[in-house]
Design an enzyme around this catalytic site. Sequence first.
Site, PDB file in Angstrom:
ATOM      1  N   CYS A  85      63.165  42.786  26.507  1.00  0.00           N
ATOM      2  CA  CYS A  85      62.052  43.861  25.478  1.00  0.00           C
ATOM      3  C   CYS A  85      62.803  43.734  24.195  1.00  0.00           C
ATOM      4  O   CYS A  85      63.861  44.153  23.957  1.00  0.00           O
ATOM      5  CB  CYS A  85      62.063  45.301  25.897  1.00  0.00           C
ATOM      6  SG  CYS A  85      61.463  46.279  25.006  1.00  0.00           S
ATOM      7  N   ARG A  98      54.011  56.495  30.694  1.00  0.00           N
ATOM      8  CA  ARG A  98      54.338  55.237  30.743  1.00  0.00           C
ATOM      9  C   ARG A  98      55.966  55.377  30.618  1.00  0.00           C
ATOM     10  O   ARG A  98      56.698  56.203  29.987  1.00  0.00           O
ATOM     11  CB  ARG A  98      53.872  54.572  29.608  1.00  0.00           C
ATOM     12  CG  ARG A  98      52.354  54.083  29.397  1.00  0.00           C
ATOM     13  CD  ARG A  98      51.827  53.595  28.027  1.00  0.00           C
ATOM     14  NE  ARG A  98      52.404  52.402  28.101  1.00  0.00           N
ATOM     15  CZ  ARG A  98      53.278  51.861  27.179  1.00  0.00           C
ATOM     16  NH1 ARG A  98      53.827  52.848  26.411  1.00  0.00           N
ATOM     17  NH2 ARG A  98      53.624  50.424  26.950  1.00  0.00           N
ATOM     18  N   THR A 141      59.078  53.515  29.688  1.00  0.00           N
ATOM     19  CA  THR A 141      59.368  52.507  28.845  1.00  0.00           C
ATOM     20  C   THR A 141      60.880  52.409  28.541  1.00  0.00           C
ATOM     21  O   THR A 141      61.504  53.396  28.747  1.00  0.00           O
ATOM     22  CB  THR A 141      58.668  52.510  27.437  1.00  0.00           C
ATOM     23  OG1 THR A 141      58.985  53.696  26.850  1.00  0.00           O
ATOM     24  CG2 THR A 141      57.044  52.220  28.051  1.00  0.00           C
ATOM     25  N   GLU A 166      61.523  56.488  21.713  1.00  0.00           N
ATOM     26  CA  GLU A 166      60.864  55.679  20.692  1.00  0.00           C
ATOM     27  C   GLU A 166      61.994  54.887  20.223  1.00  0.00           C
ATOM     28  O   GLU A 166      62.995  55.362  19.691  1.00  0.00           O
ATOM     29  CB  GLU A 166      60.561  56.449  19.552  1.00  0.00           C
ATOM     30  CG  GLU A 166      60.002  55.926  18.246  1.00  0.00           C
ATOM     31  CD  GLU A 166      59.305  54.601  18.295  1.00  0.00           C
ATOM     32  OE1 GLU A 166      59.908  53.420  17.614  1.00  0.00           O
ATOM     33  OE2 GLU A 166      58.396  54.674  18.988  1.00  0.00           O
ATOM     34  N   TYR A 175      52.368  40.776  19.696  1.00  0.00           N
ATOM     35  CA  TYR A 175      51.708  41.331  20.919  1.00  0.00           C
ATOM     36  C   TYR A 175      50.193  41.604  20.611  1.00  0.00           C
ATOM     37  O   TYR A 175      49.278  41.476  21.555  1.00  0.00           O
ATOM     38  CB  TYR A 175      52.303  42.822  21.104  1.00  0.00           C
ATOM     39  CG  TYR A 175      53.544  42.755  21.981  1.00  0.00           C
ATOM     40  CD1 TYR A 175      53.570  42.534  23.296  1.00  0.00           C
ATOM     41  CD2 TYR A 175      54.998  42.565  21.247  1.00  0.00           C
ATOM     42  CE1 TYR A 175      54.991  42.627  23.926  1.00  0.00           C
ATOM     43  CE2 TYR A 175      55.883  42.314  21.702  1.00  0.00           C
ATOM     44  CZ  TYR A 175      55.850  42.587  23.136  1.00  0.00           C
ATOM     45  OH  TYR A 175      57.266  42.273  23.662  1.00  0.00           O
TER      46      TYR A 175
END
Length: 401
Positions: free
Chosen positions: A115, A188, A190, A206, A254
């Site tokens: 990531c 989600r 993440t 974040e 993306y």
Amino acid sequence: MATSIHLPTSFRPTVTTIKLKPTKLRHSPPKMSTNQTPTQLITSITKLIWGKSLPPQLLISTVRTTWSTVWHLMMSQLAPSDPSGSYTRPLSQFRTPNPQHLNPTSLHLYAALPCPWAHRTLIVRALKGLQHAIPVSIASPGLDGSWEFNDTTNIPAGDKLVPTRDKVNGAKTLREVYKRRPGGYDGRCTVPMLWDFEKNEVVCNESYDIIELLNSGFNELARSPDLDLSPPELKDRIDEWNRVIYPNINNGVYRCGFAQSQEAYDAAVNELFSALNTVNDHLSGSRYLCGDKLTLADVCLFTTLIRFDLVYNVMFKCTKKKVVEYQNLHGYMCDIYQIPHVAETCNLDAMMDGYYKFLFPLNPGNIRPVMPSASAHEFLLQSHNREYLSASQQSTQILVS
């Protein structure tokens, strides 16, 4: 009155007996076994139906329509889009932690090696010398698209980060960690995610908020407290570059890979390479984005550049040019890679595996291509000569707009 006709002997027919030998069928039907895997069973059935011929047009058309429908369904979950088919990144749910309300000794960082957003936090943590103060658990991608933890203590790590078990909660998946917070969580799950293990609470998920916190929030614990990646005098320029880099490059790749219409892809890829050209031109006279000092803007750009030729150029259809074809961008990327402790955060194989072997909708065969030679560790350590730009900084720089 009936009459008889007598034929001469030479005209009488003779009967010949022909013995036929049994012959094997040219195309014998495939043997079907109850022990076959689903893939082998389907292969046997298709051979039985049409032998070695190509599948009939109707079947191809049906499979294509079915796959297109299933693909759009999977992409709608993996990468939500607007009505035009453009990828719309969901907003992070846990934002802007206040350092005054945090106990740094109770914080734990969750990250993942493929990531780019989590990679930002690993780099800033390493540059600031916070490895001992902010421990990290590194998740791996799971087959269902979630993040999970695997114990890799028996795998030689060398000088690179590798996936780990959950070192603080002992969870098997990241979702389990999110659900531990008071009231649970159904959103989600993440990375990166900063966790307070005393309060059992998500502090922040974040990436930019986390790297700002790591940069200035824990200097009393940092081994490099004097390093400031966001000094006040450069804050405006950092923000200007982030307004270019985030939508067009970080998220731009993306938007190319997750586009669900040709129009959405065309718009994204044009904006991506326009921004790359702008940055490349700027870097012809500036060692880093904001001059002689490495900043958070450089960290954010680097984590996309290091994955570009490995993944985005091929898998996300960012094919117009490779980073290695940009003289300034490639040298800049090598310059940052060679900063002490940065390369340790760059597990190139894990980056490639995380995309090619687990992003099923974009690579159904799960086949990972060979690593480009120009992206290998040894190549990234070659001389870049960008240090000379610091001594003779040009006064004229391309404006950021």
